[in-house]
Motif scaffolding. Structure first.
Motif, mmCIF file in Angstrom:
data_model
loop_
_atom_site.group_PDB
_atom_site.id
_atom_site.type_symbol
_atom_site.label_atom_id
_atom_site.label_comp_id
_atom_site.label_asym_id
_atom_site.label_seq_id
_atom_site.Cartn_x
_atom_site.Cartn_y
_atom_site.Cartn_z
ATOM 1 N N MET A 1 0.853 -1.199 0.000
ATOM 2 C CA MET A 1 0.000 0.000 0.000
ATOM 3 C C MET A 1 0.886 1.246 0.000
ATOM 4 S SD MET A 1 -3.190 -0.970 2.219
ATOM 5 C CE MET A 1 -3.208 -2.136 3.529
ATOM 6 N N ALA A 2 0.396 2.325 -0.618
ATOM 7 C CA ALA A 2 1.214 3.547 -0.679
ATOM 8 C C ALA A 2 0.755 4.527 0.392
ATOM 9 C CB ALA A 2 1.087 4.187 -2.054
ATOM 10 N N THR A 3 1.665 5.206 0.988
ATOM 11 C CA THR A 3 1.366 6.195 2.027
ATOM 12 C C THR A 3 2.136 7.460 1.706
ATOM 13 O OG1 THR A 3 1.396 4.369 3.581
ATOM 14 C CG2 THR A 3 1.403 6.568 4.505
ATOM 15 N N ALA A 4 1.506 8.615 1.923
ATOM 16 C CA ALA A 4 2.262 9.858 1.725
ATOM 17 C C ALA A 4 3.038 10.117 3.004
ATOM 18 C CB ALA A 4 1.311 11.010 1.458
ATOM 19 N N CYS A 5 4.330 10.246 2.905
ATOM 20 C CA CYS A 5 5.142 10.338 4.124
ATOM 21 C C CYS A 5 6.073 11.520 4.043
ATOM 22 C CB CYS A 5 5.934 9.039 4.277
ATOM 23 S SG CYS A 5 6.965 9.010 5.733
ATOM 24 N N ARG A 6 5.853 12.432 4.972
ATOM 25 C CA ARG A 6 6.788 13.570 4.995
ATOM 26 C C ARG A 6 7.978 13.160 5.851
ATOM 27 N NH1 ARG A 6 2.807 16.432 7.273
ATOM 28 N NH2 ARG A 6 1.010 16.344 5.894
ATOM 29 N N GLU A 7 8.914 12.447 5.254
ATOM 30 C CA GLU A 7 10.036 11.936 6.035
ATOM 31 C C GLU A 7 11.134 12.987 6.108
ATOM 32 O OE1 GLU A 7 11.083 7.780 5.718
ATOM 33 O OE2 GLU A 7 13.144 8.401 5.427
ATOM 34 N N PRO A 8 11.574 13.292 7.314
ATOM 35 C CA PRO A 8 12.631 14.292 7.451
ATOM 36 C C PRO A 8 13.872 13.814 6.722
ATOM 37 C CG PRO A 8 11.980 13.440 9.600
ATOM 38 C CD PRO A 8 11.218 12.692 8.586
ATOM 39 N N VAL A 15 6.112 10.007 -1.475
ATOM 40 C CA VAL A 15 5.166 8.910 -1.279
ATOM 41 C C VAL A 15 5.959 7.678 -0.840
ATOM 42 C CG1 VAL A 15 3.572 7.355 -2.459
ATOM 43 C CG2 VAL A 15 3.541 9.797 -2.970
ATOM 44 N N VAL A 31 6.298 2.313 9.100
ATOM 45 C CA VAL A 31 5.195 3.123 9.615
ATOM 46 C C VAL A 31 4.833 2.474 10.934
ATOM 47 C CG1 VAL A 31 2.795 3.843 9.325
ATOM 48 C CG2 VAL A 31 4.323 3.778 7.346
ATOM 49 N N PRO A 38 0.167 7.308 13.969
ATOM 50 C CA PRO A 38 1.081 6.764 12.950
ATOM 51 C C PRO A 38 2.256 7.702 12.698
ATOM 52 C CG PRO A 38 -0.907 7.639 11.917
ATOM 53 C CD PRO A 38 -1.054 7.893 13.374
ATOM 54 N N ILE A 39 3.469 7.148 12.627
ATOM 55 C CA ILE A 39 4.661 7.927 12.265
ATOM 56 C C ILE A 39 5.623 7.092 11.428
ATOM 57 C CG2 ILE A 39 4.836 9.684 14.090
ATOM 58 C CD1 ILE A 39 6.430 7.716 15.713
ATOM 59 N N CYS A 40 6.404 7.791 10.592
ATOM 60 C CA CYS A 40 7.447 7.118 9.789
ATOM 61 C C CYS A 40 8.775 7.271 10.494
ATOM 62 C CB CYS A 40 7.613 7.809 8.431
ATOM 63 S SG CYS A 40 6.185 7.743 7.398
ATOM 64 N N LYS A 41 9.405 6.158 10.818
ATOM 65 C CA LYS A 41 10.689 6.232 11.518
ATOM 66 C C LYS A 41 11.539 5.053 11.080
ATOM 67 C CE LYS A 41 10.063 9.550 14.709
ATOM 68 N NZ LYS A 41 10.709 10.846 14.545
ATOM 69 N N TRP A 73 2.859 -0.893 11.735
ATOM 70 C CA TRP A 73 1.783 -0.985 10.757
ATOM 71 C C TRP A 73 2.287 -1.638 9.481
ATOM 72 C CZ3 TRP A 73 -0.070 0.511 6.011
ATOM 73 C CH2 TRP A 73 -1.460 0.574 5.859
#
Lengths: 85, 426
Positions: A1-8, A15, A31, A38-41, A73
């Motif tokens: 699945m695609a997620t929009a991620c504002r990754e630092p 995306v 995620v 939810p966070i991207c790390k 996730w």
């Protein structure tokens, strides 16, 4: 699945492609659901400690503590960069 | 000589499917009861497990809005784009794990597990893989017949904690227990009327039906109930993918987003519903000889004047041509529309359906011109490739004013690039 991620460390609006079928391992970009948020790390497993790391030095690492609820996730396999066109 | 193994069927179905789909991208709602509303935010069509004690299926939203707010239950408009895509993902996962699958509905499928050594383990594997990959919880029922697999699945749902969501009835002991403890009305294929008939004969539980004489049932009722009884007794009569007979009638009917008082928008709506109905007609390769068009006002508001009228139009020849069908339906509206009423709904019904090559008792029967069939084929191909409504009759508007109300719709997380889940990395 695609997620929009504002990754630092990446440009906002990237995306992220997330694969839920993979078992997350140390070093994976993920995620994560930290207390249902939810966070991207990047997942860092050091002995018994779990640390959620940022790529960007502006944001501190987030240590996962006793009272925290953490689940993964999905594992981020690719990010797609928009060039604004 | 190898002995053919006994057939084994599994029925896999998603728990509270629409509600579960909404929760996948809303981890904040994991422990919050939610409901999903029908088209036009009309009434409740899905409830999460924790919403069930507070809300009944089909309750109109306007009636329960305050109750939902008081109890902290979140309502969603139905997001079929999301549910359809999630369903495809679930079904693909199942297809990759078992020899054969029959997709039965948006959230249920039958799987053929014949020849698999440990079917209970396979059931658990299916359940955990689907949850891991999609976040959708499912129940699995396993048995030697489709009807028993449905019963097993129902038991898995009812007794989640004790069964872990997987129930295998291939063993005699479990099978007997479930049959004795399942009411007739829960059996697949037994409706309310049939339940009443059977109870009059002294048949009250699924076990009673399994033990009833199949021949008597066939004579008294139909072969359908006979097959059900045989399947309950363990003899499989229904194969995976029993072909559905083509529908005898095709209906497309919707409520308008708001009341309409003029004829022109009603004509647009009817043209749109006819577009949809004719797609279904061509999909089952039928032709239609009669169309019924009807319109009505709201029926529940005591302050609104009530009116309902329909008319049947006979077509010159059996046709699947959307242009002819639309013209017939739209022109028929001139005969049913009365000014001065607030219309709430229109219905298009295709009747007297025929399959090509069916014997006609009319010696002078006319057939649809070959040119029309070719045009329809091209129309369906273009719409298949570029999306429904790409090519349509001029009377069908792109963005109608009378379109559905959907005020609480979630994002189409998996089908629209502009509606992806936004996650931050603070």
């Amino acid at each position: 699945m695609a997620t929009a991620c504002r990754e630092p460390g990446s440009i906002p609006g990237d995306v992220a492609v997330v694969d839920r079928s993979l078992e997350p391992v140390h070093g994976d970009a993920v995620v994560a659901l930290l207390n249902n948020d939810p966070i991207c790390k990047r997942l860092c497993l050091r002995e018994k400690n779990v640390i959620l790391q940022s790529e960007n030095s502006k944001y501190p690492d987030r240590h996962v503590l006793e009272g925290d609820d953490l689940s993964i996730w999905g594992v981020i396999t690719y990010t797609v960069r928009s060039h604004g066109n | 000589m190898a002995i053919k193994p006994d057939p084994v069927f599994a029925l896999i179905d998603c728990n509270s499917f629409y509600a579960s789909c909404e929760r996948v991208f809303r981890p904040d709602l994991a422990k919050v009861p939610i409901v999903v509303l029908s088209n036009n935010d009309g009434c409740v069509i899905a409830r999460s497990y924790d919403a069930k004690p507070h809300v009944k299926m089909g309750e109109p939203y306007f009636q329960i809005k305050h109750r939902l707010e008081k109890l902290g239950i979140v309502a969603f408009s139905s997001n079929y784009a999301l549910y359809g895509d999630m369903s495809e993902r679930v079904m693909s996962l199942i297809e990759a794990m078992v020899p054969a699958v029959e997709v039965y509905s948006i959230d249920e499928s039958f799987a053929d597990l014949t020849g698999i050594a440990d079917v209970s383990a396979m059931g658990r594997k299916i359940r955990s893989r689907i949850f891991q990959c999609t976040g959708i919880p499912v129940g699995v029922g396993i048995a030697h017949t489709k009807t028993l697999a449905k019963l097993a699945n129902h038991t898995a749902k009812r007794l989640q904690a004790q069964t872990g969501g997987v129930v295998n009835l291939c063993g005699d002991f479990e099978g007997d227990w479930v049959l004795r403890n399942t009411a007739l009305s829960e059996v697949w294929g037994v409706g309310r009327k049939m339940t009443a008939h059977l109870e009059a004969m002294g048949i009250r539980t699924a076990m009673d039906l399994a033990k009833a004489d199949p021949w008597t049932l066939r004579k008294k009722f139909s072969i359908v109930i006979e097959k059900t009884a045989r399947e309950l007794a363990g003899t499989h009569c229904l194969e995976l993918d029993e072909p559905d007979p083509p529908k005898q009638e095709i209906c497309c009917s919707r409520m308008f987003g708001n009341r309409l008082t003029e004829l022109a928008p009603i004509k647009e709506a009817v043209a749109t519903y006819m577009m949809r109905a004719s797609e279904k007609l061509r999909a089952q390769k039928s032709y239609c000889k009669k169309v019924r068009v009807s319109i009505r006002t709201g029926m529940f508001n005591p302050d609104e004047a009530k009116y309902a009228k329909g008319v049947v139009v006979t077509l010159p020849y059996p046709t699947d041509d959307v242009r002819l069908l639309t013209r017939a339906a739209v022109d028929a509206l001139d005969h049913v529309f009365q000014p001065g009423f607030k219309y709430s709904k229109a219905e298009v019904l295709l009747l007297d359906l025929r399959q090509p090559g069916e014997f006609s008792d009319d010696l002078f029967a006319v057939n649809q011109p070959a040119e029309a069939s070719r045009v329809m084929a091209v129309l369906d191909e273009i719409n298949g490739r570029w999306g429904r409504g790409t090519l349509r009759a001029a009377s069908v508007p792109r963005n109608p004013d009378w379109g559905m109300r959907r005020e609480m719709m979630s994002q189409s997380y998996t089908t629209q690039m502009q509606q992806l889940w936004q996650v931050s990395c603070r």
